[in-house]
Design an enzyme around this catalytic site. Structure first.
Site, PDB file in Angstrom:
ATOM      1  N   MET A 122      29.526  54.250  43.887  1.00 29.39           N
ATOM      2  CA  MET A 122      29.380  54.777  45.250  1.00 29.39           C
ATOM      3  C   MET A 122      29.425  56.307  45.262  1.00 29.39           C
ATOM      4  SD  MET A 122      32.038  51.995  46.802  1.00 29.39           S
ATOM      5  CE  MET A 122      33.065  52.128  45.329  1.00 29.39           C
ATOM      6  N   THR A 156      35.490  57.175  44.985  1.00 27.80           N
ATOM      7  CA  THR A 156      34.790  57.598  46.201  1.00 27.80           C
ATOM      8  C   THR A 156      35.853  57.997  47.205  1.00 27.80           C
ATOM      9  OG1 THR A 156      33.560  56.778  48.138  1.00 27.80           O
ATOM     10  CG2 THR A 156      34.673  55.145  46.793  1.00 27.80           C
ATOM     11  N   THR A 201      35.106  58.288  50.803  1.00 29.39           N
ATOM     12  CA  THR A 201      34.868  57.574  52.059  1.00 29.39           C
ATOM     13  C   THR A 201      35.467  56.176  52.065  1.00 29.39           C
ATOM     14  OG1 THR A 201      32.820  58.792  52.514  1.00 29.39           O
ATOM     15  CG2 THR A 201      33.082  56.654  53.594  1.00 29.39           C
ATOM     16  N   CYS A 214      33.936  64.517  49.033  1.00 27.75           N
ATOM     17  CA  CYS A 214      32.958  63.509  48.639  1.00 27.75           C
ATOM     18  C   CYS A 214      32.763  63.707  47.144  1.00 27.75           C
ATOM     19  CB  CYS A 214      31.648  63.684  49.395  1.00 27.75           C
ATOM     20  SG  CYS A 214      30.317  62.631  48.797  1.00 27.75           S
TER      21      CYS A 214
END
Length: 231
Positions: free
Chosen positions: A10, A83, A85, A196
């Site tokens: 991801m 990741t 998020t 990110c």
């Protein structure tokens, strides 16, 4: 050395960076022919992104929780989620396994606190910049979080999803990101979280004068601390 379980994919671009950083970190710390003991479970990002965009976070969390269980069954001693998020569903992962997990926001906040910084900018996906799950986690460590204005948030998010996760690194986008960082500096931030895991592929510490906290590097460092700690 403990075995690190990595939930990746991801995107796979940042997951490959995690793998590189983990192995370079072990080589630096232990020398010789040492490399990291790790297991990677790489999900299909197309599936996860559809759950994100439709707001079906519970189903996304189930996919990642199942990945975590597979890593535990395969012999992982601790788990990292590669990741930022998807730490929105970290509670589902934590509930699915008995082995330790390492939250990326906690790891990052600890490094920021060690620098005695109080007001920090945050770049990431719109989910990370606009929802509370990440900002509040960092803020719980006594750190004030500042996000860009709406137009800049859209630019940051679009570059992530349209370029960085596809492996596209553009000079024009790097310049746009640095301009956004400059506007955060105008708001008084003392450093910026690259929230990110792909952003560190685009901008580096050498590009700016204030501290950048590349969450991939921080996360890997903390994971290695745990993996190499004496029992």
């Amino acid at each position: 050395m403990k075995t690190i379980g990595i939930i990746g994919g991801m995107s796979w671009e940042s997951t490959s960076e995690y793998y590189r950083l983990l192995n370079e970190g072990v080589k630096e710390r232990l020398g010789g022919l040492h490399s990291t003991k790790c297991i990677v479970y790489s999900v299909d990002f197309e599936e996860i992104e559809k759950y994100q965009s439709s707001g079906n976070w519970e189903q996304a969390g189930k996919v990642l929780a199942d990945a975590a269980k597979s890593l535990e069954e395969a012999g992982a001693d601790l788990i990292i989620l590669a990741t930022n998020t998807m730490h929105k569903v970290m509670h589902q992962i934590e509930q699915a396994v008995a082995i330790p997990t390492l939250h990326i926001a906690d790891a990052t906040a600890e490094v920021i606190k060690s620098r005695n910084l109080k007001k920090i900018g945050l770049l990431g996906t719109k989910y990370t910049m606009e929802q509370d799950f990440y900002k509040e986690r960092v803020a719980s460590h006594g750190i004030e979080i500042v996000v860009p204005e709406e137009r800049d948030r859209n630019v940051v998010n679009d570059i992530i999803f349209q370029e960085l996760v596809m492996g596209e690194i553009k000079e024009s986008s790097r310049i746009e990101y640095l301009e956004i960082v400059s506007r955060l500096v105008d708001q008084g931030v003392e450093g910026v979280i690259l929230g990110c895991t792909e952003i560190g592929l685009l901008i580096k510490q050498k590009d700016v004068s204030l501290p950048l906290f590349d969450t991939s590097h921080v996360h890997v460092g903390k994971a290695l601390d745990q993996a190499l700690a004496e029992n």
